[in-house]
Scaffold this motif. Structure first.
Motif, PDB file in Angstrom:
ATOM      1  N   UNK A  79      16.682  41.714 177.350  1.00  0.00           N
ATOM      2  CA  UNK A  79      17.092  41.256 176.236  1.00  0.00           C
ATOM      3  C   UNK A  79      18.938  40.727 176.476  1.00  0.00           C
ATOM      4  N   UNK A  80      19.844  40.226 175.531  1.00  0.00           N
ATOM      5  CA  UNK A  80      20.717  39.523 175.418  1.00  0.00           C
ATOM      6  C   UNK A  80      21.515  40.594 174.917  1.00  0.00           C
ATOM      7  N   UNK A  81      22.596  40.737 175.018  1.00  0.00           N
ATOM      8  CA  UNK A  81      23.773  41.308 174.264  1.00  0.00           C
ATOM      9  C   UNK A  81      23.733  41.331 173.573  1.00  0.00           C
ATOM     10  N   UNK A  82      24.235  42.225 172.983  1.00  0.00           N
ATOM     11  CA  UNK A  82      25.006  41.911 171.192  1.00  0.00           C
ATOM     12  C   UNK A  82      25.848  40.756 171.215  1.00  0.00           C
ATOM     13  N   UNK A  83      26.140  40.311 170.287  1.00  0.00           N
ATOM     14  CA  UNK A  83      27.020  39.508 169.535  1.00  0.00           C
ATOM     15  C   UNK A  83      28.356  40.666 169.764  1.00  0.00           C
ATOM     16  N   UNK A  84      28.541  41.507 169.364  1.00  0.00           N
ATOM     17  CA  UNK A  84      29.792  42.097 169.639  1.00  0.00           C
ATOM     18  C   UNK A  84      30.280  42.130 171.093  1.00  0.00           C
ATOM     19  N   UNK A  85      29.605  42.070 172.073  1.00  0.00           N
ATOM     20  CA  UNK A  85      30.332  42.029 173.350  1.00  0.00           C
ATOM     21  C   UNK A  85      30.642  40.798 173.585  1.00  0.00           C
ATOM     22  N   UNK A  86      31.150  39.979 172.775  1.00  0.00           N
ATOM     23  CA  UNK A  86      31.902  38.605 173.304  1.00  0.00           C
ATOM     24  C   UNK A  86      33.757  38.682 173.591  1.00  0.00           C
ATOM     25  N   UNK A  87      33.699  38.621 174.122  1.00  0.00           N
ATOM     26  CA  UNK A  87      35.232  38.399 174.194  1.00  0.00           C
ATOM     27  C   UNK A  87      35.896  37.968 173.194  1.00  0.00           C
ATOM     28  N   UNK A  88      36.722  38.661 173.107  1.00  0.00           N
ATOM     29  CA  UNK A  88      37.682  38.580 172.002  1.00  0.00           C
ATOM     30  C   UNK A  88      38.344  37.642 171.944  1.00  0.00           C
ATOM     31  N   UNK A  89      38.724  36.848 170.314  1.00  0.00           N
ATOM     32  CA  UNK A  89      39.326  35.096 170.043  1.00  0.00           C
ATOM     33  C   UNK A  89      40.313  34.813 171.314  1.00  0.00           C
ATOM     34  N   UNK A  90      40.876  34.554 171.755  1.00  0.00           N
ATOM     35  CA  UNK A  90      42.237  34.247 172.504  1.00  0.00           C
ATOM     36  C   UNK A  90      43.112  34.153 170.996  1.00  0.00           C
TER      37      UNK A  90
END
Length: 167
Positions: free
Chosen positions: A148-159
């Motif tokens: 299963x793909x990781x949760x969207x909360x694992x995306x890197x923060x905005x620059x």
């Protein structure tokens, strides 16, 4: 439609399942396994450098090459059974990423799994070989998560915002 499915230990079931789900039933499916030369070459070198006075028949590189071939054949057999439809099995050896791209030369679709950091979304979810194959594939690419793909909360923060540009 010709579909090349790159099989790697640990992630191959997700690739086979993706082919079962997304490739039309009449597709020409190729199951591809590529063995890199690295491990046997290191063993050959160690034996020659450190233990070179021993007998050639004891060279561990030869054993590793044989074991790798057996392992690849077993993996291809398991993948074909999981696929459950006619397919071609191909074993190659060499620079893994280049062999995968070469195998995809006449394909319509290359299926491969993410092989890097699978804990978070982002570019690090691709290891060097998969990144090379994605970047250089001469056909469409279906990139799958092995689980299963990781949760969207694992995306890197905005620059951080860039300061305004002044002339």
């Amino acid at each position: 439609m010709r579909v090349i499915t790159w099989l790697v230990e640990g992630t191959w079931p997700a690739c086979v399942d993706a082919v079962r789900t997304h490739a039309p039933p009449a597709s020409d499916v190729v199951l591809l396994h590529v063995s890199g030369p690295d491990v046997p070459a290191v063993a050959h070198g160690a034996f020659a450098g450190l233990l070179g006075r021993g007998r050639v028949e004891r060279d561990p590189g030869d054993l590793l090459t044989d074991l790798g071939g057996t392992s690849a054949a077993e993996l291809l057999e398991a993948a074909a059974a999981r696929l459950g439809r006619p397919c071609t099995r191909i074993e190659r050896s060499g620079r893994v990423e280049r062999e995968v791209v070469a195998a995809a030369q006449d394909a319509d679709l290359l299926v491969l799994a993410r092989d890097g950091d699978r804990e978070r979304l982002g570019p690090h979810s691709l290891g060097p070989a998969a990144r090379f194959a994605v970047d250089h594939a001469p056909c469409a690419v279906l990139l799958v998560w092995p689980e299963a793909a990781p949760d969207l909360t694992t995306m890197p923060p905005h620059p951080p915002p860039r300061p305004p540009h002044h002339r």
